[in-house]
Scaffold this motif. Sequence first.
Motif, PDB file in Angstrom:
ATOM      1  N   UNK A 115       0.802  -1.223   0.000  1.00 42.55           N
ATOM      2  CA  UNK A 115       0.000   0.000   0.000  1.00 42.55           C
ATOM      3  C   UNK A 115       0.836   1.274   0.000  1.00 42.55           C
ATOM      4  N   UNK A 116       2.163   1.143   0.062  1.00 43.22           N
ATOM      5  CA  UNK A 116       3.027   2.309   0.108  1.00 43.22           C
ATOM      6  C   UNK A 116       3.590   2.652  -1.259  1.00 43.22           C
ATOM      7  N   UNK A 117       4.897   2.774  -1.335  1.00 45.34           N
ATOM      8  CA  UNK A 117       5.554   3.213  -2.560  1.00 45.34           C
ATOM      9  C   UNK A 117       5.812   2.083  -3.542  1.00 45.34           C
ATOM     10  N   UNK A 118       5.555   0.860  -3.149  1.00 43.67           N
ATOM     11  CA  UNK A 118       5.864  -0.287  -3.997  1.00 43.67           C
ATOM     12  C   UNK A 118       4.671  -1.218  -4.115  1.00 43.67           C
ATOM     13  N   UNK A 119       4.584  -1.921  -5.233  1.00 43.41           N
ATOM     14  CA  UNK A 119       3.478  -2.867  -5.395  1.00 43.41           C
ATOM     15  C   UNK A 119       3.778  -4.200  -4.719  1.00 43.41           C
ATOM     16  N   UNK A 120       5.085  -4.526  -4.526  1.00 44.77           N
ATOM     17  CA  UNK A 120       5.489  -5.759  -3.839  1.00 44.77           C
ATOM     18  C   UNK A 120       6.756  -5.484  -3.046  1.00 44.77           C
ATOM     19  N   UNK A 123       9.161  -5.133  -8.138  1.00 40.21           N
ATOM     20  CA  UNK A 123       8.578  -4.212  -7.137  1.00 40.21           C
ATOM     21  C   UNK A 123       8.420  -2.827  -7.752  1.00 40.21           C
ATOM     22  N   UNK A 124       7.499  -2.684  -8.636  1.00 41.41           N
ATOM     23  CA  UNK A 124       7.306  -1.423  -9.347  1.00 41.41           C
ATOM     24  C   UNK A 124       7.061  -0.280  -8.366  1.00 41.41           C
ATOM     25  N   UNK A 125       7.787   0.809  -8.527  1.00 41.37           N
ATOM     26  CA  UNK A 125       7.661   1.963  -7.640  1.00 41.37           C
ATOM     27  C   UNK A 125       6.466   2.818  -8.038  1.00 41.37           C
TER      28      UNK A 125
END
Length: 108
Positions: free
Chosen positions: A50-55, A64-66
Amino acid sequence: AESQGIETKASTVDICQTNGQPNGQVVSWGLFQINLSANPIADIACPAPKGAFNKQFTGSNKDCIAQQLYSSCVNAAKNADNNIKEAASLSNNGTSWRKWGSDSKCGF
């Protein structure tokens, strides 16, 4: 050991990938190379999903797309005080460095 004492140091190995290809979004930053996909910094909720990364970026998962929050997380992690505070929390005030790869090399 991981940052050579450079408070704004970006990791050269913890870099997000998309479909197995590096996309240039560095995951670990600062004096203690805090993994922003897994840890908050300066009260910013950077961790995935839920933050800056998808994973979360881990040894086995590097996709881990930003997202938009990424630059705020990076700027906070580059601040030495923020980085030290998070490292103190993650290491139980310096009593356990198992979360850092350099622990096995340096024997903290």
